[in-house]
Design a protein around this motif. Structure first.
Motif, short mmCIF file in Angstrom:
data_model
loop_
_atom_site.label_atom_id
_atom_site.label_comp_id
_atom_site.label_asym_id
_atom_site.label_seq_id
_atom_site.Cartn_x
_atom_site.Cartn_y
_atom_site.Cartn_z
N ILE A 214 32.32 44.41 -11.92
CA ILE A 214 32.50 45.27 -10.75
C ILE A 214 31.24 45.34 -9.89
O ILE A 214 31.32 45.33 -8.66
N GLU A 215 30.07 45.38 -10.50
CA GLU A 215 28.84 45.49 -9.71
C GLU A 215 28.62 44.26 -8.85
O GLU A 215 28.08 44.36 -7.75
N GLU A 216 29.03 43.10 -9.33
CA GLU A 216 28.90 41.89 -8.51
C GLU A 216 29.81 41.98 -7.30
O GLU A 216 29.43 41.59 -6.17
N ILE A 217 31.01 42.49 -7.50
CA ILE A 217 31.93 42.66 -6.38
C ILE A 217 31.36 43.63 -5.35
O ILE A 217 31.36 43.36 -4.14
N LEU A 218 30.83 44.74 -5.83
CA LEU A 218 30.35 45.78 -4.92
C LEU A 218 29.04 45.42 -4.22
O LEU A 218 28.74 46.00 -3.17
N THR A 219 28.29 44.50 -4.77
CA THR A 219 27.00 44.16 -4.16
C THR A 219 27.00 42.83 -3.41
O THR A 219 26.14 42.61 -2.57
N LYS A 220 27.98 41.96 -3.69
CA LYS A 220 27.95 40.62 -3.10
C LYS A 220 29.17 40.27 -2.27
O LYS A 220 29.14 39.30 -1.51
N ASP B 278 36.67 35.80 3.78
CA ASP B 278 37.45 34.68 3.25
C ASP B 278 37.74 34.88 1.77
O ASP B 278 38.85 34.62 1.30
N LYS B 279 36.75 35.32 1.03
CA LYS B 279 36.95 35.55 -0.41
C LYS B 279 37.94 36.69 -0.64
O LYS B 279 38.85 36.60 -1.48
N LEU B 280 37.79 37.77 0.11
CA LEU B 280 38.70 38.90 -0.04
C LEU B 280 40.12 38.55 0.36
O LEU B 280 41.09 39.07 -0.21
N TYR C 259 41.80 40.00 -7.93
CA TYR C 259 40.90 41.15 -8.05
C TYR C 259 41.56 42.48 -7.71
O TYR C 259 41.16 43.54 -8.22
N ILE C 260 42.58 42.47 -6.85
CA ILE C 260 43.10 43.73 -6.32
C ILE C 260 43.71 44.59 -7.42
O ILE C 260 43.66 45.82 -7.39
N GLN C 261 44.31 43.95 -8.46
CA GLN C 261 44.91 44.70 -9.55
C GLN C 261 43.86 45.41 -10.40
O GLN C 261 44.13 46.43 -11.03
N TRP C 262 42.64 44.85 -10.45
CA TRP C 262 41.56 45.46 -11.20
C TRP C 262 40.88 46.56 -10.40
O TRP C 262 40.49 47.60 -10.92
N ARG D 41 38.25 39.49 -3.15
CA ARG D 41 39.20 38.55 -2.54
C ARG D 41 40.64 38.98 -2.29
O ARG D 41 40.95 40.13 -2.35
N GLY D 42 41.54 37.99 -2.06
CA GLY D 42 42.85 38.17 -1.48
C GLY D 42 44.08 38.37 -2.33
O GLY D 42 44.00 38.76 -3.44
N GLU D 43 45.23 38.01 -1.78
CA GLU D 43 46.53 38.33 -2.36
C GLU D 43 47.59 37.40 -1.84
O GLU D 43 47.37 36.61 -0.97
#
Length: 397
Positions: A119-125, A131-133, A139-142, A385-387
């Motif tokens: 989670i910290e990597e997601i929140l900081t990077k 494009d990644k999102l 990731y959205i389910q987590w 990232r996306g969905e």
């Protein structure tokens, strides 16, 4: 009594009307209604709607009355959101505390699966990496867990016990709000304060254009709204839904979102009184006005039931007992003579336009305040990232 309760089984609603308890027994009542059963998990507070609404005229749809008459609400969506608002009746037993994988993920103890990212990597990077999102679908389910299975089968559903633990864990709540801020930025929105008020972000024009075209994100937004309610931020929903109503109905910046806001987003809100206020606002600005499907059923003068049966029936999941022979006889006597008071009253909103912005409120801000939900000093950072999937029917993310 124990045997009687043990044999009771939840009966699912079978119609859209039974799923929708928004309007209660009085289709136009302004009195606050009791909150629907949310299983005692969160403590939502009814947000107070501001006086502001948008300044642009509402979009004019081109459908003819004949084609509009064929439109109808989705029973699948209504049933899905009914179950959510009632905390998934007859849901499975809780897992053991050491299996609280959603909480452990938010405590940065385990990575999301299958990507292996913490989670910290997601929140900081990931913040600003649109494009990644957009294109990642795991990731959205987590980030926004629910008590239902999504498309990522490696993600675990929430349980009531885990929800209670999550709501009492400051670190998890701080990161959850940072994840919410990250997704709002992806959609061109910024979180303004500890009450959940939102407004257009500086990047709103580019992001709204993308959001209007990338409709699989509407599934994600439905999930985000549900997760807010599960994890103690019920009051954050109404400001976001109000903003989407303004942008889709008044400003015409998100015209493709109109149906999703009304069919899905509004109905994630557990308090009927809050849903009523949002739907009344939407009804004022919806075009063509006669095609609005989400308002109260017409009400008969004298306290009678509106056309089409009782409104909001089935909010408890239990059907009322059949009338006794004596009740049936009295009913026939009371209806044997027609009354002038039985005519249907239908309101028209064809002449309504969006009013100007109220003084002192920043453009694009949705001023719905609330008493609950603390930001816990969350640093507004990061993203991911996306969905996928079309939004023609609800599929849990």
């Amino acid at each position: 009594m124990g045997n009687l309760l043990g044999s009771w089984r939840f009966k699912e609603p079978s119609t859209v009307e039974e799923c929708d308890s928004t309007w209660g027994s009085d289709s136009e009542s302004d009195e606050p209604a009791a909150a629907e059963d949310d299983g005692g998990i969160s403590d939502p507070v009814n947000p107070v709607e501001s006086d502001r609404s948008a300044g642009d005229t509402s979009p004019q749809l081109t459908e003819s009355p004949e084609s509009v008459q064929k439109m109808k609400r989705s029973f699948y969506a209504a049933r899905d959101l009914y179950k959510y608002r009632h905390s998934y009746p007859n849901y499975r037993k809780s897992r053991q505390p050491n299996e609280y994988r959603n909480l452990r993920f938010y405590l940065n103890k385990i990575p999301l699966v299958p990507d292996g990212i913490y989670i910290e990597e997601i929140l900081t990077k990931w913040r600003g990496d649109y494009d990644k999102l957009e294109h990642n679908h795991t990731y959205i389910q987590w980030l926004f867990p629910l008590r239902e299975q999504g498309l990522n089968f490696y993600a675990h559903e929430l349980t009531q016990d885990e929800i209670k633990e999550f709501q009492s864990t400051r670190e998890a709540k701080r990161r959850f709000l940072a994840a919410y801020s990250l997704m709002l930025d992806f959609y061109g929105i910024k979180l303004l304060d500890k009450s959940g008020n939102v407004a257009r972000a500086p990047n709103w024009l580019e992001r709204f254009q993308h959001l209007n075209e990338s409709q699989h994100n509407y599934l994600r937004i439905t999930r985000i709204l549900k997760s807010l309610g599960e994890l103690g931020y019920e009051a954050f929903k109404a400001p976001l839904v109000r903003l989407f109503l303004e942008e889709s109905l008044c400003r015409n910046t998100l015209p493709n979102m109109q149906h999703s806001v009304l069919e899905y987003f509004v109905y994630t809100i557990r308090l009927p009184a809050t849903r009523r206020r949002l739907l009344r606002y939407a009804r004022q600005h919806y075009r063509p006005a006669h095609a609005f499907l989400w308002g109260p059923l017409p009400k008969r003068r004298g306290g009678g039931v509106g056309v089409g049966g009782s409104v909001g029936a089935g909010s408890s999941g239990i059907r009322a007992p059949a009338p006794t022979p004596e009740q049936h006889r009295r009913g026939e006597e009371s209806t044997s003579s027609p009354s002038a008071n039985s005519r249907v009253i239908v309101s028209s909103h064809d002449a309504m336009l969006c009013p100007d912005l109220a003084p002192g409120v920043p453009q694009g801000r949705t001023g719905l305040s609330s008493k609950t939900a603390e930001l816990e000093g969350a640093p507004m950072v990061a993203g991911r990232r996306g969905e996928r999937n079309e939004y023609n029917e609800i599929v849990p993310l």
